[in-house]
Design a protein around this motif. Structure first.
Motif, PDB file in Angstrom:
ATOM      1  N   HIS A  64       0.812  -1.216   0.000  1.00  0.00           N
ATOM      2  CA  HIS A  64       0.000   0.000   0.000  1.00  0.00           C
ATOM      3  C   HIS A  64       0.848   1.269   0.000  1.00  0.00           C
ATOM      4  N   GLY A  65       2.165   1.134  -0.113  1.00  0.00           N
ATOM      5  CA  GLY A  65       3.046   2.277  -0.284  1.00  0.00           C
ATOM      6  C   GLY A  65       3.098   3.212   0.910  1.00  0.00           C
ATOM      7  N   HIS A  66       3.371   2.677   2.102  1.00  0.00           N
ATOM      8  CA  HIS A  66       3.458   3.490   3.311  1.00  0.00           C
ATOM      9  C   HIS A  66       4.644   4.461   3.207  1.00  0.00           C
ATOM     10  N   ASP A  67       4.340   5.755   3.257  1.00  0.00           N
ATOM     11  CA  ASP A  67       5.378   6.785   3.137  1.00  0.00           C
ATOM     12  C   ASP A  67       6.367   6.710   4.295  1.00  0.00           C
ATOM     13  N   MET A  68       7.614   6.880   3.980  1.00  0.00           N
ATOM     14  CA  MET A  68       8.684   6.975   4.968  1.00  0.00           C
ATOM     15  C   MET A  68       8.825   5.716   5.840  1.00  0.00           C
ATOM     16  N   CYS A  69       8.525   4.574   5.287  1.00  0.00           N
ATOM     17  CA  CYS A  69       8.616   3.317   6.032  1.00  0.00           C
ATOM     18  C   CYS A  69       9.654   2.419   5.360  1.00  0.00           C
ATOM     19  N   LYS A  70      10.517   1.828   6.167  1.00  0.00           N
ATOM     20  CA  LYS A  70      11.568   0.980   5.595  1.00  0.00           C
ATOM     21  C   LYS A  70      11.002  -0.296   4.960  1.00  0.00           C
ATOM     22  N   ARG A  71       9.795  -0.699   5.359  1.00  0.00           N
ATOM     23  CA  ARG A  71       9.172  -1.887   4.776  1.00  0.00           C
ATOM     24  C   ARG A  71       8.578  -1.603   3.399  1.00  0.00           C
ATOM     25  N   ALA A  72       8.522  -0.335   3.025  1.00  0.00           N
ATOM     26  CA  ALA A  72       7.865   0.045   1.768  1.00  0.00           C
ATOM     27  C   ALA A  72       8.857   0.357   0.654  1.00  0.00           C
ATOM     28  N   THR A  73      10.094  -0.098   0.773  1.00  0.00           N
ATOM     29  CA  THR A  73      11.056   0.151  -0.293  1.00  0.00           C
ATOM     30  C   THR A  73      10.667  -0.654  -1.523  1.00  0.00           C
ATOM     31  N   ARG A  74      10.818  -0.021  -2.649  1.00  0.00           N
ATOM     32  CA  ARG A  74      10.400  -0.667  -3.906  1.00  0.00           C
ATOM     33  C   ARG A  74      11.549  -1.453  -4.511  1.00  0.00           C
ATOM     34  N   PRO A  75      11.238  -2.583  -5.133  1.00  0.00           N
ATOM     35  CA  PRO A  75      12.271  -3.408  -5.761  1.00  0.00           C
ATOM     36  C   PRO A  75      12.945  -2.669  -6.920  1.00  0.00           C
ATOM     37  N   VAL A  76      14.201  -2.990  -7.149  1.00  0.00           N
ATOM     38  CA  VAL A  76      14.950  -2.392  -8.246  1.00  0.00           C
ATOM     39  C   VAL A  76      14.554  -3.063  -9.568  1.00  0.00           C
ATOM     40  N   ASN A  77      14.383  -4.372  -9.528  1.00  0.00           N
ATOM     41  CA  ASN A  77      13.961  -5.092 -10.737  1.00  0.00           C
ATOM     42  C   ASN A  77      12.514  -4.747 -11.062  1.00  0.00           C
ATOM     43  N   ASN A  78      12.247  -4.524 -12.335  1.00  0.00           N
ATOM     44  CA  ASN A  78      10.895  -4.183 -12.798  1.00  0.00           C
ATOM     45  C   ASN A  78      10.333  -2.970 -12.058  1.00  0.00           C
ATOM     46  N   ALA A  79      11.159  -1.963 -11.867  1.00  0.00           N
ATOM     47  CA  ALA A  79      10.779  -0.793 -11.068  1.00  0.00           C
ATOM     48  C   ALA A  79       9.512  -0.125 -11.592  1.00  0.00           C
ATOM     49  N   ASP A  80       9.380  -0.001 -12.898  1.00  0.00           N
ATOM     50  CA  ASP A  80       8.193   0.648 -13.465  1.00  0.00           C
ATOM     51  C   ASP A  80       6.925  -0.149 -13.176  1.00  0.00           C
ATOM     52  N   THR A  81       7.018  -1.456 -13.280  1.00  0.00           N
ATOM     53  CA  THR A  81       5.867  -2.315 -13.017  1.00  0.00           C
ATOM     54  C   THR A  81       5.434  -2.191 -11.564  1.00  0.00           C
ATOM     55  N   TRP A  82       6.411  -2.246 -10.642  1.00  0.00           N
ATOM     56  CA  TRP A  82       6.090  -2.158  -9.217  1.00  0.00           C
ATOM     57  C   TRP A  82       5.553  -0.771  -8.865  1.00  0.00           C
ATOM     58  N   ALA A  83       6.115   0.261  -9.447  1.00  0.00           N
ATOM     59  CA  ALA A  83       5.629   1.622  -9.176  1.00  0.00           C
ATOM     60  C   ALA A  83       4.176   1.758  -9.617  1.00  0.00           C
ATOM     61  N   ASN A  89      -2.643   0.665  -6.262  1.00  0.00           N
ATOM     62  CA  ASN A  89      -3.182   0.277  -4.954  1.00  0.00           C
ATOM     63  C   ASN A  89      -3.523   1.512  -4.125  1.00  0.00           C
ATOM     64  N   ARG A  90      -2.627   2.494  -4.134  1.00  0.00           N
ATOM     65  CA  ARG A  90      -2.857   3.715  -3.348  1.00  0.00           C
ATOM     66  C   ARG A  90      -4.084   4.476  -3.867  1.00  0.00           C
ATOM     67  N   ARG A  91      -4.216   4.540  -5.169  1.00  0.00           N
ATOM     68  CA  ARG A  91      -5.364   5.228  -5.773  1.00  0.00           C
ATOM     69  C   ARG A  91      -6.669   4.507  -5.391  1.00  0.00           C
ATOM     70  N   ARG A  92      -6.669   3.186  -5.499  1.00  0.00           N
ATOM     71  CA  ARG A  92      -7.845   2.393  -5.124  1.00  0.00           C
ATOM     72  C   ARG A  92      -8.151   2.538  -3.628  1.00  0.00           C
ATOM     73  N   ASP A  93      -7.108   2.550  -2.790  1.00  0.00           N
ATOM     74  CA  ASP A  93      -7.303   2.733  -1.349  1.00  0.00           C
ATOM     75  C   ASP A  93      -8.007   4.054  -1.058  1.00  0.00           C
ATOM     76  N   GLN A  94      -7.586   5.125  -1.735  1.00  0.00           N
ATOM     77  CA  GLN A  94      -8.200   6.434  -1.507  1.00  0.00           C
ATOM     78  C   GLN A  94      -9.652   6.446  -1.961  1.00  0.00           C
ATOM     79  N   GLU A  95      -9.941   5.825  -3.091  1.00  0.00           N
ATOM     80  CA  GLU A  95     -11.327   5.739  -3.569  1.00  0.00           C
ATOM     81  C   GLU A  95     -12.200   4.970  -2.574  1.00  0.00           C
ATOM     82  N   ASN A  96     -11.678   3.861  -2.055  1.00  0.00           N
ATOM     83  CA  ASN A  96     -12.427   3.070  -1.085  1.00  0.00           C
ATOM     84  C   ASN A  96     -12.636   3.837   0.213  1.00  0.00           C
ATOM     85  N   LEU A  97     -11.606   4.554   0.657  1.00  0.00           N
ATOM     86  CA  LEU A  97     -11.699   5.366   1.868  1.00  0.00           C
ATOM     87  C   LEU A  97     -12.773   6.434   1.712  1.00  0.00           C
TER      88      LEU A  97
END
Length: 139
Positions: A64-83, A89-97
């Motif tokens: 869910h892309g928690h800002d400023m959290c060490k558990r939320a680091t994005r993988p280097v491989n396939n960076a565009d896909t993961w981003a 997910n973040r956009r969907r979370d905001q819509e649901n909220l």
């Protein structure tokens, strides 16, 4: 998305994760009773407390892309896909909220990294559940 990556993503649990179980057991020990994964609400929320008109969403920091959290680091491989995946997910979370709040529900997001300290978790849950829900729609 590569088949290997897709297979790994399918192995990730959506329900009954360790952080969710910890929040549920803490709530239960505090004397609160709740429903799980209510399908009649937008996004099938993790924990629903109908009597209090409150919902608790337990989010994994990475997914869910928690800002400023060490558990939320994005993988280097396939960076565009993961981003793209995490931003989606973040956009969907905001819509649901927004949808849940527009229905008059109070919503608390508990992050995976926040469940380690039970005392702080219990304090945060209690504070949330004791607050009145603002803007409640009449039933």
């Amino acid at each position: 998305m590569a088949p290997e990556t897709r297979r790994r993503m399918l192995a990730v649990r959506r329900r009954d994760t360790a952080p969710e179980l910890r929040v549920r057991s803490t709530l239960h020990a505090m004397g609160f009773r709740f429903r799980l994964h209510s399908k009649d609400l937008p996004s099938t929320p993790d924990i629903v407390l109908p009597r209090h008109r409150k919902i608790i969403l337990v989010h994994g920091c990475f997914w869910h892309g928690h800002d400023m959290c060490k558990r939320a680091t994005r993988p280097v491989n396939n960076a565009d896909t993961w981003a793209a995946k995490i931003e989606g997910n973040r956009r969907r979370d905001q819509e649901n909220l927004d949808a849940l709040r527009s229905l008059g529900w109070g919503v608390l997001i508990v992050w995976e990294c926040e469940v380690r300290d039970i005392i702080l978790l219990e304090r945060r849950l209690r504070n949330f559940l004791e607050q009145p829900v603002t803007g409640v729609r009449p039933v």
